[in-house]
Design an enzyme around this catalytic site. Sequence first.
Site, PDB file in Angstrom:
ATOM      1  N   ASP A  71       0.858  -1.181   0.000  1.00 55.01           N
ATOM      2  CA  ASP A  71       0.000   0.000   0.000  1.00 55.01           C
ATOM      3  C   ASP A  71       0.899   1.236   0.000  1.00 55.01           C
ATOM      4  O   ASP A  71       2.125   1.131   0.019  1.00 55.01           O
ATOM      5  CB  ASP A  71      -0.973  -0.038   1.181  1.00 55.01           C
ATOM      6  CG  ASP A  71      -0.268  -0.018   2.529  1.00 55.01           C
ATOM      7  OD1 ASP A  71       0.961   0.205   2.565  1.00 55.01           O
ATOM      8  OD2 ASP A  71      -0.943  -0.236   3.544  1.00 55.01           O
ATOM      9  N   ASP A  93      -7.972  -7.689   0.603  1.00 54.24           N
ATOM     10  CA  ASP A  93      -7.022  -7.896   1.691  1.00 54.24           C
ATOM     11  C   ASP A  93      -7.718  -7.532   2.985  1.00 54.24           C
ATOM     12  O   ASP A  93      -8.599  -6.657   2.992  1.00 54.24           O
ATOM     13  CB  ASP A  93      -5.781  -7.004   1.550  1.00 54.24           C
ATOM     14  CG  ASP A  93      -6.052  -5.589   2.051  1.00 54.24           C
ATOM     15  OD1 ASP A  93      -6.705  -4.818   1.310  1.00 54.24           O
ATOM     16  OD2 ASP A  93      -5.672  -5.269   3.186  1.00 54.24           O
ATOM     17  N   CYS A 127     -11.786 -29.150   6.607  1.00 56.04           N
ATOM     18  CA  CYS A 127     -10.593 -28.321   6.378  1.00 56.04           C
ATOM     19  C   CYS A 127      -9.334 -29.177   6.508  1.00 56.04           C
ATOM     20  O   CYS A 127      -9.229 -30.011   7.404  1.00 56.04           O
ATOM     21  CB  CYS A 127     -10.562 -27.173   7.380  1.00 56.04           C
ATOM     22  SG  CYS A 127      -9.092 -26.133   7.266  1.00 56.04           S
ATOM     23  N   CYS A 153      -6.224 -28.017   7.037  1.00 53.51           N
ATOM     24  CA  CYS A 153      -5.121 -27.313   7.704  1.00 53.51           C
ATOM     25  C   CYS A 153      -4.654 -28.095   8.937  1.00 53.51           C
ATOM     26  O   CYS A 153      -5.372 -28.945   9.450  1.00 53.51           O
ATOM     27  CB  CYS A 153      -5.551 -25.896   8.083  1.00 53.51           C
ATOM     28  SG  CYS A 153      -6.291 -25.755   9.720  1.00 53.51           S
ATOM     29  N   CYS A 173      -7.009 -28.347  12.037  1.00 50.26           N
ATOM     30  CA  CYS A 173      -8.174 -29.224  11.896  1.00 50.26           C
ATOM     31  C   CYS A 173      -7.776 -30.692  11.732  1.00 50.26           C
ATOM     32  O   CYS A 173      -8.529 -31.583  12.115  1.00 50.26           O
ATOM     33  CB  CYS A 173      -9.015 -28.782  10.705  1.00 50.26           C
ATOM     34  SG  CYS A 173      -9.713 -27.141  10.918  1.00 50.26           S
ATOM     35  N   HIS A 178      -5.504 -21.843  10.287  1.00 56.14           N
ATOM     36  CA  HIS A 178      -6.851 -22.267   9.906  1.00 56.14           C
ATOM     37  C   HIS A 178      -7.606 -21.132   9.209  1.00 56.14           C
ATOM     38  O   HIS A 178      -8.241 -21.343   8.169  1.00 56.14           O
ATOM     39  CB  HIS A 178      -7.660 -22.756  11.109  1.00 56.14           C
ATOM     40  CG  HIS A 178      -9.108 -22.896  10.750  1.00 56.14           C
ATOM     41  ND1 HIS A 178      -9.582 -23.972  10.021  1.00 56.14           N
ATOM     42  CD2 HIS A 178     -10.153 -22.042  10.901  1.00 56.14           C
ATOM     43  CE1 HIS A 178     -10.872 -23.779   9.772  1.00 56.14           C
ATOM     44  NE2 HIS A 178     -11.233 -22.633  10.290  1.00 56.14           N
TER      45      HIS A 178
END
Length: 382
Positions: free
Chosen positions: A99, A272, A310, A312, A315, A341
């Site tokens: 930015d 974002d 999920c 990840c 999980c 996660h």
Amino acid sequence: MHGANLQMSGFEFEIVATDGAARSGIVRMERGSVLTPAFMPVGTAATVKAMLPESVAETGADIVLANTYHLMLRPGAERIAKLGGLHKFMNWPWPILTDSGGYQVMSLSSLRDISEEGVRFRSHIDGSEHFLSPERAMEIQQLLGSDIRMVLDECPAYPATEAEIETSLALSMRWAKRSKDALGAAGGACFGIVQGGVFPHLRQRSVHELTTIGFDGYAVGGLAVGEGQSAMFDVLEATVPHLPPDRPRYLMGVGKPDDIVGAVLRGIDMFDCVLPTRSGRNGQAFTWEGALNLRNARHADDGAPLDPSCACPACRSYSRAYLHHVVKAGEIIAAMLLTWHNLAFFQDLMRALREAVGHNMTADFAAQFLKRYRGEEAGPEG
Ligand SMILES: [Zn+2]
């Protein structure tokens, strides 16, 4: 002229599928491609907090955002340039969007003094005085070596009167022109930022002025500042149809999963937000059934995974009871697991949206998503 520009920055955008206003596509840059609709994890101070860069990539992120304001103050853009640039410094070899620093100057620093030339402000870290102009913002992003650079704009406070927004917009558009002029031939891609508050004619004026200057992509700024979701969607409906269809559209600082779904339906390509990472450090997890607070005592004896669908690590290998325990105990692994996660969930959501666009099912997907997400467990608990 525009085509030559695109070649110089090595930046291309291809639309793969459209479904109503929604699109899916690919942004191609020298350091890698970004599948859109895309969610960019926020790496404020050259780190996505609590995550190794390779873990961020493993969630499916193609690109991260880094904050010019934070990096110019600490460790300094010139230092990062001497050390080989931001990609090498933070060990993220893939695309980075920076930015301009404007938003944080307005929200974090004290003693701001905005003039035609730029903005003088004091660091929130040590009170030292700094100056950011459109030219300096582009120079800093050049030193960092980011792949997508944002113009410096003024971010008016919300709420603001129409007259205040109009004055601020005029300044932002003059700054956009100076930013583009300062980009130079060696620069990366550069996005303009549409301002104009909640006023459709000012948003459209902003689009007209920015497209006259010509940018690689167009961001919609000044939203998610307290106007509420329906006002935000109204602004998108008044703005996005006027943007050039062949350039990516980036909704800055957004947002909650239901904000993202609604914005994709209205033609936004990039997002974002600190929400998945910040919430992960605060014991909150996003799931298809809504947001959960792992602090809640009802998870204490729950041996089930956070989200069985999920993949990840949080999980795959841990129970809700364990996550509840480490959140309550303030253990560092709680921030690590829940951040991972949440980033995985946001990337899964983007993947599902891309597939829905490809199958002309975006509106159906959105309706089903919202029904489930806002169901019995709607919103954060406790
Ligand atoms: Zn997970």
